[in-house]
Design an enzyme around this catalytic site. Structure first.
Site, PDB file in Angstrom:
ATOM      1  N   GLU A 191     -10.458   3.481   2.218  1.00 22.57           N
ATOM      2  CA  GLU A 191      -9.929   2.467   1.482  1.00 22.57           C
ATOM      3  C   GLU A 191     -10.654   0.973   1.517  1.00 22.57           C
ATOM      4  OE1 GLU A 191      -9.715   3.819   5.108  1.00 22.57           O
ATOM      5  OE2 GLU A 191      -7.698   4.374   4.906  1.00 22.57           O
TER       6      GLU A 191
ATOM      7  N   ARG B 212       7.479  -1.398   7.417  1.00 22.92           N
ATOM      8  CA  ARG B 212       7.871  -0.212   7.336  1.00 22.92           C
ATOM      9  C   ARG B 212       9.558   0.452   7.754  1.00 22.92           C
ATOM     10  NH1 ARG B 212       8.882   3.948  11.780  1.00 22.92           N
ATOM     11  NH2 ARG B 212       9.197   6.090  11.277  1.00 22.92           N
TER      12      ARG B 212
ATOM     13  N   PHE C  57      -5.541  -1.088   7.825  1.00 25.33           N
ATOM     14  CA  PHE C  57      -6.387  -0.363   6.671  1.00 25.33           C
ATOM     15  C   PHE C  57      -6.525  -1.246   5.646  1.00 25.33           C
ATOM     16  CE2 PHE C  57      -4.293   3.398   8.291  1.00 25.33           C
ATOM     17  CZ  PHE C  57      -4.432   3.393   9.580  1.00 25.33           C
TER      18      PHE C  57
END
Lengths: 288, 326
Positions: free
Chosen positions: B63, B172, B88
């Site tokens: 990342e 999500r 991240f």
């Protein structure tokens, strides 16, 4: 190529570095002095750029990214002596309200700077991004350059980018490691040995060139030209440039205590005596 | 008066709104590029990667490198959308974002999925509850947290037209899709969802639907009228809309899926004080604690940020205000 002129320019850049760091009473002379030939070669013999009309996108220009931002004195000196901004502005280095920040910054709008650096290990990722954009823009003749400290190779991010560039065949890109084998706490071997750097890069699918005389202007120009011949062959290119920290000043050379120490008045005078100018078009920037 | 009702037009992931809008953008604008760190299908970026392979960069699980490459791509005037999970995309790469993107004024869109507790079963290592705070502290960073599929779709289009670094936070699970499909997303502009006289509820992200559900119960059972303001842009914050409402209702609840330290609630507390708007504020936020594995709704309940917790807090606040029930 006028070698005598370039040698004089190297002297001038070294004078700038020492006077800037002395004037600011802070800064990083050691690595700056060691990389002087690289910058002079890059900006006066190798890169294709437009200094008077600086644009962030640098369309149809070669681009350079300094990843080890602490050697800003040499960077600022060469940028000003290549026409990016007035030479007299060097006297503002590290002062309040200056565009010449301790570490290079985009924030202050200094022409020639396209990324802020200082926190180590980030410049190769940025250079890769710029290399990808050159390919997308179909600027196939243009090359991306970056410079890194050897100590900087301790950082994890840089290995992410070394892996990426080799794996994804970023072949319009020439990275150089300033291999002076010194970092703040000692030699690179003492602090965290890099082992066989050539083999490491080669195993990451890079083309590696080495120049043992990184403070010889002719040799530096040649190695950069050789590197350019490797462009477009499917691999990113690395130059391991053996330099000497503090090169050009006898009491600084090879001594890592000059990484981030400024010379006092006496030391400055002693150093300047060793850096003579025999070129009428060059002169020290005025101190306001 | 009747409270304005919002209809759940079906459950859909906010991340799907991001991925589909990105593909639409890719067709419209050849300067749009996308980067992902080995989570392409999780972020619904696979459609973009298939349609525009030359403009999609698979970075691998790296990342930090992704943020730097995104910064570099802007130099060629590309508009990079760098996608990964919220933790991240922030804490792991904070210094890269700070130096190479924010301090360097780069036009990078940091697109963060799986934010908050509702990531669910993966647990605390993946549940980002600090990211809004970290990102809003960076000078020049725009911070957006969307509440449903349609809003995420519109936000993705809007940030492409805006020049500057943006943190776009979404999630999500499939959640109620209730905002207007054809909405125009205005960065920095609050959305007034319902008008009410008793309390101002300022909410963001997945908790907006929880607040709407809670407000229905409060109105039907207690006659409490909530003025619900959806803040999708946490920075810059629409001060005027919040202050105007609080001057009327005289109390405020903020609701977010984030630690209360550094979140939307703190930003609101600051503007209340600086505007001499001295009213009681309550927070629906995670109480300075790490999350854990579980189903999204179970987690919202356990960490006291679900609709029942909202109902309880609003009743308590209105009680303190000395307001009688209708």
């Amino acid at each position: 190529m006028n070698i005598q002129y370039l040698k004089n320019l190297c002297s001038q850049v070294r004078r700038d570095i020492l006077r800037m760091v002395h004037n600011a009473k802070s800064g990083h002379p050691g690595g700056s002095l060691g990389c002087t030939e690289y910058f002079v070669a890059l900006y006066h013999e190798i890169m294709h750029y437009n200094a008077t009309k600086f644009t962030m996108n640098g369309k149809n220009e070669d681009l350079f990214f300094l990843s080890n931002g602490h050697i800003s004195p040499v960077y600022y000196s060469i940028l000003s002596r290549s026409g990016f901004f007035p030479v007299k502005e060097l006297s503002t280095f590290r002062k309040l309200n200056s565009r010449l920040q301790g570490h290079p910054s985009v924030h202050d709008g200094l022409p020639g700077i396209r990324i802020s650096s200082g926190s180590l290990g980030q410049g190769m990722s940025v250079a890769i991004g710029a290399a990808l954009s050159k390919k997308l823009n179909k600027e196939f003749d243009r090359i991306i350059y970056s410079l890194h400290g050897d100590g900087e190779l301790n950082e994890g991010q840089i290995w992410e980018s070394i892996l990426y560039a080799g794996s994804k065949n970023i072949d319009n890109y020439i990275a150089t490691v300033d291999y002076n084998r010194q970092q703040i706490d000692g030699t690179t071997d003492e602090v965290l040995s890099l082992g066989n750097l050539r083999k490491k890069f080669e195993s990451f699918n890079w083309k590696v060139l080495e120049e043992l005389e990184g403070n010889n202007i002719e040799k530096v120009i040649n190695i950069l030209k050789n590197a350019k011949n490797e462009i477009g062959k499917g691999k990113p290119i690395l130059i391991i440039l053996y330099t000497q920290m503090g090169y050009g000043v006898d009491f600084m050379v090879g001594d890592n205590t000059w990484h981030g120490k400024y010379p006092n008045k006496k030391e400055l005078e002693k150093a300047l005596l060793q850096l003579k100018l025999s070129e009428s078009s060059l002169e020290d920037y005025p101190i306001s | 008066m009747n409270m304005k009702q919002y209809e759940n037009k079906g459950l859909k992931e906010t991340r799907a709104g991001f991925g589909e809008a990105l593909t639409f953008l890719g067709e419209k604008n050849t300067k749009i590029v996308a980067l992902c760190a080995d989570l392409t299908s999780s972020l619904f970026m696979n459609q973009f990667s298939k349609k525009f392979p030359e403009r999609f960069f698979q970075i691998g699980i790296a990342e930090a490198n992704m943020m730097g490459i995104a910064a570099g791509l802007t130099i060629g005037e590309y508009i990079p959308f760098a996608g990964t999970f919220a933790n991240f995309a922030t804490s792991r790469v904070y210094d890269q974002i700070r130096q190479s993107i924010a301090y360097s004024h780069k036009n990078v869109k940091i697109c963060a999925s799986h934010s908050g507790l509702t990531l669910g079963e993966d647990g605390a290592t993946h549940q980002s509850l600090e990211d809004i705070g970290m990102m809003k502290m960076l000078p020049g960073m725009t911070v957006i947290n969307t509440c449903d599929y349609n809003q995420t779709y519109s936000a993705t289009l809007a940030i492409a037209d805006y020049f500057g670094p943006v943190y776009l936070r979404f999630g999500r699970p499939a959640v109620a899709n209730f905002t207007d499909k054809n909405q125009v997303f205005e960065i920095g502009k609050a959305v007034l969802l319902t008008k009410g006289k008793d309390i101002t509820v300022v909410c963001t992200g997945h908790l907006v639907w929880e607040v709407l559900e809670a407000s229905k119960v409060l109105y039907q059972k207690e006659g409490i009228e909530c003025e619900i303001i959806n803040i999708h842009t946490i920075k810059p914050l629409d001060e005027k809309s919040i202050i105007r409402s609080v001057n009327k209702t005289k109390c405020i609840l903020t609701a977010e899926e984030h630690n209360y330290w550094g979140g939307l609630g703190e930003s609101v507390a600051r503007i209340l004080t600086t505007n001499r708007c001295f009213v009681q504020q309550s927070f629906i936020a995670v109480d300075d604690i790490f999350g854990e594995s579980g189903k999204p709704m179970e987690l919202l309940k356990k960490y006291n940020i679900d609709r029942n917790a909202i109902i309880k807090k609003i009743k308590l606040l209105i009680g303190k205000k000395g307001k009688k029930k209708n």
